[in-house]
Design a protein around this motif. Sequence first.
Motif, PDB file in Angstrom:
ATOM      1  N   GLY A  33       8.325  -2.811   0.097  1.00  0.00           N
ATOM      2  CA  GLY A  33       7.911  -2.045   1.265  1.00  0.00           C
ATOM      3  C   GLY A  33       6.628  -2.574   1.873  1.00  0.00           C
ATOM      4  N   THR A  34       6.144  -1.861   2.880  1.00  0.00           N
ATOM      5  CA  THR A  34       4.905  -2.260   3.528  1.00  0.00           C
ATOM      6  C   THR A  34       3.729  -1.531   2.896  1.00  0.00           C
ATOM      7  N   TYR A  64       3.251  -6.275   5.066  1.00  0.00           N
ATOM      8  CA  TYR A  64       3.644  -6.654   3.714  1.00  0.00           C
ATOM      9  C   TYR A  64       3.064  -8.025   3.403  1.00  0.00           C
TER      10      TYR A  64
END
Length: 171
Positions: A93-94, A109
């Motif tokens: 994920g970010t 990211y």
Amino acid sequence: MSALGMYASDGNDWYGTYGVIVGKNGSDDFLKFWDRKPPMQHDWADQNGVDTDTQNVFFKAKDISIPIAIIGNDEADFWAKHKAFFNHLSQPGTRRIYVNELSRSFYCYYDSCTDFSRLTRIKTDEGNRVACKYTLKFIEPAPSFFTQFAFLTDKDGNYLVTQTGNKLIVS
């Protein structure tokens, strides 16, 4: 000026948690404009030029390079911080990267480490600090257009913090 509170990701202060100091002009890439995606076009055989859709504007993902240094109080502390920071950045994920200087968060990211150099030897005399310099590349997949965040405070204006000392951010 203290490095504490200058950069954080997902509520983890980079200096307080990982011994990370961001280099001069470290926030510059966050301020760059996004590159525009080419508009949809069609070249009709029976018309001059091209038919271009200029009504819809879209932007590309943005590369963000951040020069950092990781500083440990000794060899063991350096390796612990190095591992913890990399493990944090490389999660799926970010990451929400908060830049205090800009009072903004960016959803990015980790992509790569584009540059590395040691500032000290890793094996040092006991009690000597250990430091390495890196340039980290992040990708902002969707432009944030500078979404602002608010910090939670108590009635006296003091920041509410977690048990580890990180400020609470409301997004």
